[in-house]
Design an enzyme around this catalytic site. Structure first.
Site, short mmCIF file in Angstrom:
data_model
loop_
_atom_site.label_atom_id
_atom_site.label_comp_id
_atom_site.label_asym_id
_atom_site.label_seq_id
_atom_site.Cartn_x
_atom_site.Cartn_y
_atom_site.Cartn_z
N HIS A 7 -0.13 6.25 -3.04
CA HIS A 7 0.61 5.16 -3.67
C HIS A 7 1.81 5.66 -4.46
O HIS A 7 2.73 4.88 -4.73
CB HIS A 7 -0.32 4.34 -4.58
CG HIS A 7 -1.40 3.62 -3.84
ND1 HIS A 7 -2.29 2.76 -4.46
CD2 HIS A 7 -1.75 3.62 -2.52
CE1 HIS A 7 -3.13 2.27 -3.56
NE2 HIS A 7 -2.83 2.79 -2.38
N HIS A 67 -7.40 9.47 0.96
CA HIS A 67 -8.54 9.49 0.04
C HIS A 67 -9.13 10.89 -0.12
O HIS A 67 -10.19 11.06 -0.71
CB HIS A 67 -9.63 8.49 0.45
CG HIS A 67 -9.22 7.06 0.27
ND1 HIS A 67 -10.13 6.05 0.00
CD2 HIS A 67 -8.01 6.45 0.29
CE1 HIS A 67 -9.50 4.90 -0.12
NE2 HIS A 67 -8.20 5.13 0.06
N ASP A 90 1.83 -0.88 -3.84
CA ASP A 90 0.66 -0.77 -4.71
C ASP A 90 0.86 0.41 -5.66
O ASP A 90 1.56 1.37 -5.35
CB ASP A 90 -0.63 -0.61 -3.91
CG ASP A 90 -0.44 0.15 -2.60
OD1 ASP A 90 0.60 0.83 -2.44
OD2 ASP A 90 -1.32 0.08 -1.75
N GLU A 104 -6.86 -0.54 -4.62
CA GLU A 104 -8.05 0.21 -4.20
C GLU A 104 -9.35 -0.52 -4.56
O GLU A 104 -10.37 -0.34 -3.90
CB GLU A 104 -8.05 1.60 -4.86
CG GLU A 104 -6.90 2.50 -4.43
CD GLU A 104 -6.97 2.92 -2.97
OE1 GLU A 104 -7.99 2.62 -2.30
OE2 GLU A 104 -6.02 3.55 -2.49
#
Length: 387
Positions: free
Chosen positions: A105, A358, A78, A137
């Site tokens: 990523h 995150h 990703d 995401e």
């Protein structure tokens, strides 16, 4: 770097740092796409075929033609980032305000480029398809790619693999498990429509704060009484909006939440029970209750039994790999949708950080890149030699 040469560890880390500086949100990954394409064009092109799908212009597919192909092995990474303001203090921090590779990523892409570079020089036995995917995401990049039919003909993998970095694992360790690696997620919005009125005259109104509150209480029994405790699930309502002032009965209320389940069957079961509870509340409170469930492409990441058993056996036996059997995670990953369409395996790569995914302070250890490449290239070579 010139053709016919392999990327060194310092070069791989430099690539990671450059990618870290240019994070972009879902479906906006133009600079990232350009960087990836420019980097790949520096590799030996003898066995490569590069494609940018018109239907998904920030995606990138690279096919390495094998010397005796009997199948096409897919590898997905990703490429998008998160709307997070970076707080790492790194000298190569994000140059795009309010956007950061807070999910790692940039590590994923660096590993994929290293693998692609290796097999561009050492022609694989089977075909290898590298899929640089936008919008993991949000906006369902994997599902979108599938629905736009970009995996057709020679661009269709027979099996798919992909990794996710894990701050809790030692640097370079490979983690995996049979069954589900990531939970599926569904967004839940529930609107309650009744009748507003004066707080002093409740008999003339229909209070949706009460109706919504009773809905929340009843929904909690779905997990405790309608779900096998061994399988598990999660329902969380994190937002409750109703009313405008303390002395007015609210005629409308809205709940926003999330469902997590380890199998698609479980997700479907919980969805059904939520709708049934909503119908009961509507009847009991003479209200209109509207349930909106949106799963999109965030299906559970259910690893293929045969391929995953083979993957784990290799990683356990490889002397240069630290393998760790991991528990399922309740976080979501849209690779689950692709694994529902193609057999495959997702696994973890340890990046040894004290910050969580995150987080604005996430700082993966870049030593994981080279270690990850060595483990995965070994597995892919093994897979191609063992039909």
């Amino acid at each position: 770097m010139t053709q016919q040469t392999l990327l060194t560890e310092p070069e791989l880390i430099k690539i990671y740092q450059q990618l870290h500086q240019i994070p972009e949100l879902a479906m906006q990954e133009k600079q990232t796409h350009a960087f990836l394409l420019a980097t790949i064009r520096k590799f030996d092109q003898t066995y490569l075929e590069i494609r940018t799908p018109k239907a998904l212009p920030t995606a990138l597919l690279v096919l390495i033609h094998g010397k005796q192909p009997q199948r096409t092995i897919g590898y997905r990474t990703d490429i998008d980032a998160l709307p997070v303001q970076e707080q790492t203090g790194l000298p190569f921090a994000s140059q795009n305000a309010g956007v950061m590779h807070a999910c790692g990523h940039d590590i994923h892409m660096s590993v994929a480029l290293g693998l692609l570079n290796y097999f561009a020089v050492h022609q694989p036995v089977d075909n290898l398809l590298f899929f640089f995917q936008p919008a993991e995401e949000s906006l369902n990049g994997g599902k979108t790619a599938y629905e736009k039919q970009i995996f057709q003909g020679q661009w269709r993998p027979d099996e798919f693999y992909g990794l996710h970095d894990n701050p809790e694992l030692p640097v370079g360790a490979i983690g995996c498990r049979m069954g589900t690696l990531f939970a599926g997620t569904t967004e839940v919005n529930v609107d309650f429509y009744g009748k507003g009125g004066h707080a002093a005259f409740p008999q003339d109104a229909n209070d949706m704060v009460v109706a919504a509150s009773q809905f929340i209480v009843q929904v909690q029994t779905i997990i405790s009484r309608s779900v096998d405790p061994i399988e598990g699930g999660v329902i969380t309502f994190g937002k409750f909006d109703a009313g405008s002032i303390r002395n007015v009965i609210a005629g409308h209320a809205r709940l926003e939440g999330t469902i997590r389940g380890l199998t698609q069957k479980m997700i479907t079961h919980i969805d059904q029970r939520i709708r049934e509870v909503a119908r009961g509340i509507a009847e009991s409170y003479q209200a209109k209750v509207v349930v909106d469930l949106n799963q999109g492409g965030y299906w559970p990441v259910e690893n293929n039994p045969e391929l995953t058993r083979n993957f784990i056996q290799y990683m356990k036996a490889a002397s240069h790999v630290q393998f760790i059997e991991t528990k399922p995670a309740m976080t979501g990953e849209d690779f689950g949708y692709l694994l529902a369409k193609f057999p495959g395996t997702m696994f973890w790569l340890g990046v040894a950080d004290t910050s969580q995914l995150h987080s604005a302070t996430l700082k993966p250890n870049p030593r994981a890149i080279k270690l990850g490449i060595e483990a995965i290239k070994g597995f892919l070579s093994y897979r191609m030699e063992n039909k």
